[in-house]
Write a protein that holds these residues in place. Structure first.
Motif, PDB file in Angstrom:
ATOM      1  N   GLU A  50       0.850  -1.169  -0.227  1.00  0.00           N
ATOM      2  CA  GLU A  50       0.107   0.114   0.144  1.00  0.00           C
ATOM      3  C   GLU A  50       0.832   1.288   0.132  1.00  0.00           C
ATOM      4  O   GLU A  50       1.746   1.344   0.888  1.00  0.00           O
ATOM      5  CB  GLU A  50      -0.818  -0.004   1.277  1.00  0.00           C
ATOM      6  N   ASN A  51       0.484   2.112  -1.068  1.00  0.00           N
ATOM      7  CA  ASN A  51       1.196   3.427  -1.100  1.00  0.00           C
ATOM      8  C   ASN A  51       2.689   3.281  -1.309  1.00  0.00           C
ATOM      9  O   ASN A  51       3.473   4.353  -1.150  1.00  0.00           O
ATOM     10  CB  ASN A  51       0.993   4.432  -0.173  1.00  0.00           C
ATOM     11  N   VAL A  52       3.351   2.218  -1.865  1.00  0.00           N
ATOM     12  CA  VAL A  52       4.733   1.896  -2.096  1.00  0.00           C
ATOM     13  C   VAL A  52       4.828   1.533  -3.528  1.00  0.00           C
ATOM     14  O   VAL A  52       5.467   2.291  -4.198  1.00  0.00           O
ATOM     15  CB  VAL A  52       5.330   0.983  -1.180  1.00  0.00           C
ATOM     16  N   ASN A  53       4.086   0.651  -4.130  1.00  0.00           N
ATOM     17  CA  ASN A  53       4.044   0.156  -5.226  1.00  0.00           C
ATOM     18  C   ASN A  53       2.967  -0.071  -5.968  1.00  0.00           C
ATOM     19  O   ASN A  53       2.760  -0.815  -7.051  1.00  0.00           O
ATOM     20  CB  ASN A  53       5.046  -1.027  -5.513  1.00  0.00           C
ATOM     21  N   ASP A  54       1.845   0.498  -5.477  1.00  0.00           N
ATOM     22  CA  ASP A  54       0.470   0.418  -6.312  1.00  0.00           C
ATOM     23  C   ASP A  54      -0.239   1.617  -6.641  1.00  0.00           C
ATOM     24  O   ASP A  54      -1.337   1.538  -6.943  1.00  0.00           O
ATOM     25  CB  ASP A  54      -0.544  -0.405  -5.073  1.00  0.00           C
ATOM     26  N   ARG A  55       0.668   2.569  -7.069  1.00  0.00           N
ATOM     27  CA  ARG A  55       0.202   4.101  -7.496  1.00  0.00           C
ATOM     28  C   ARG A  55       0.000   4.112  -9.024  1.00  0.00           C
ATOM     29  O   ARG A  55       0.396   2.997  -9.773  1.00  0.00           O
ATOM     30  CB  ARG A  55       1.244   5.143  -6.906  1.00  0.00           C
ATOM     31  N   GLU A  56      -0.424   5.003  -9.647  1.00  0.00           N
ATOM     32  CA  GLU A  56      -0.515   5.322 -11.063  1.00  0.00           C
ATOM     33  C   GLU A  56       0.603   5.377 -11.606  1.00  0.00           C
ATOM     34  O   GLU A  56       0.770   4.895 -12.514  1.00  0.00           O
ATOM     35  CB  GLU A  56      -1.498   6.469 -11.098  1.00  0.00           C
ATOM     36  N   GLU A  57       1.606   5.773 -11.214  1.00  0.00           N
ATOM     37  CA  GLU A  57       2.777   6.106 -11.503  1.00  0.00           C
ATOM     38  C   GLU A  57       3.758   4.759 -11.748  1.00  0.00           C
ATOM     39  O   GLU A  57       4.336   4.306 -12.757  1.00  0.00           O
ATOM     40  CB  GLU A  57       3.694   7.146 -11.117  1.00  0.00           C
ATOM     41  N   ASP A  58       3.329   3.670 -10.952  1.00  0.00           N
ATOM     42  CA  ASP A  58       3.793   2.615 -10.869  1.00  0.00           C
ATOM     43  C   ASP A  58       3.234   1.567 -12.173  1.00  0.00           C
ATOM     44  O   ASP A  58       3.975   0.951 -12.833  1.00  0.00           O
ATOM     45  CB  ASP A  58       3.617   1.711  -9.436  1.00  0.00           C
TER      46      ASP A  58
END
Length: 351
Positions: A262-270
């Motif tokens: 969560e909030n480490v690698n699950d973002r739109e930029e990822d």
């Protein structure tokens, strides 16, 4: 002089060894089948061999055996977790998972692991030692004997980094695939690595049509370094080049394991960067909701966000699935039980 570990030898090496001690090479075939087809555990009980040969071998060889220390059965599904006691009293673990398409087993390749991935329980005490080929194959044989069921798929995704124990892992694959023994199809074997780049090139040249599974977990170098120390040695560009080479040489689709944090690698930029680095790679992405451990203070995304991540990748024709959790009630994830028992158990009470 160290004794030869007989049940760690490939068929070819076993034939050569028999000749080296003045015996006929076909004795190697007999011994190989005794161990790897008939679950043999002792040369003295290998009645297919003449008594004189058995007596001769006892003086110059050893047979490596493991014992079931404890078995845990899931009440959720048919998953079983095994803790094995090795001859030196180290503990390793394996997981048996039943699917509609057959039974898969997750095999360990090392006692512990030195790779240091922050969310993995297997690596918290470092690498203790490599497993021998016999200790790897015996994880499978012990499960089959215990359950009276045949294994159809093997995943080298238990404790340890298979490519850090490269030679023994290759021998294990050779042994378990051999038609004179267990005869497991190479296409039914998956090897998971955190990304030991030089060994990926070596593996491609082996000519084995196994499935390569890469623990990716972030498309950005700096973020990946925070959770996977190996990323400080090999960049994502280097890793992707190795993966492309592997795919070109083997014609096999690569799997990328991606643990969602969560909030480490699950973002739109990822998502956007993943699509960029995987362009032109024949691959499948396996999304894994984080399995929290006390040493890693991050959370698992809500399922709605996991599904959103999957949908966004699928929109761009990326094959992507969410891994089904197996054995959640028996700590089926790698390393959790082994650490608990290696720290607290009095192994002298083992029967």
């Amino acid at each position: 002089m160290d004794k030869v570990e007989l049940n760690s030898l490939t068929l070819q090496k076993l034939r050569e060894y028999m000749v080296s001690i003045g015996e006929k090479s076909f004795r190697g075939n007999q011994i190989f089948s005794y161990f790897h087809k008939n679950f043999g555990t002792s040369i003295s009980e290998a009645n297919i061999l003449p008594r004189a040969l058995r007596d001769k071998l006892k003086d110059c060889v050893k047979v490596n055996n493991i014992k079931i220390f404890k078995r845990f059965d899931s009440k959720i599904d048919n998953t079983k977790k095994y803790l094995y006691l090795l001859e030196d009293e180290n503990i390793i673990e394996s997981v048996l998972m039943e699917y509609n398409h057959g039974i898969s087993i997750c095999v360990s390749t090392q006692v512990g692991c030195k790779m240091g991935c922050s969310f993995c329980a297997s690596t918290k005490e470092g690498l203790i030692r490599n497993l021998t080929p016999a200790e790897m194959v015996n994880q499978i044989y012990m499960m089959e004997k215990d359950t009276k069921k045949s294994i159809s798929n093997i995943v080298l995704m238990g404790s340890g980094e298979p490519l850090d124990n490269y030679d023994n892992t290759m021998k294990f694959i050779n042994i378990i695939h051999d038609k004179e023994g267990h005869n497991i199809s190479l296409r039914n074997i998956t090897l998971s690595t955190c990304g030991v780049v030089p060994r990926i090139y070596d593996l491609a040249k082996e000519g084995m049509p196994i499935t390569l599974s890469i623990s990716l977990h972030s498309p950005f170098d700096e973020d990946r370094k925070k959770i996977m120390p190996i990323a400080t040695k090999y960049s994502i560009d280097e890793l992707m080049e190795a993966c492309k080479y592997y795919g070109e040489v083997t014609k096999r689709r690569i799997t990328f394991e991606y643990t969602l944090i969560e909030n480490v690698n699950d973002r739109e930029e990822d998502i956007k960067e993943l699509l960029k680095i995987l362009r032109g790679v024949n691959c499948h992405i396996n999304l894994i909701p984080l399995n929290p451990i006390k040493e890693f203070n991050e959370g698992r995304p809500e399922m709605v966000n996991i599904q959103r991540f999957q949908r966004e990748l699928a929109k761009h024709n990326i094959a992507v699935t969410i891994r089904r959790e197996m054995g959640g009630d028996i700590s089926a994830s790698c390393g959790q039980l082994r650490r608990r028992y290696s720290k607290s158990s009095d192994l002298s009470t083992f029967q």
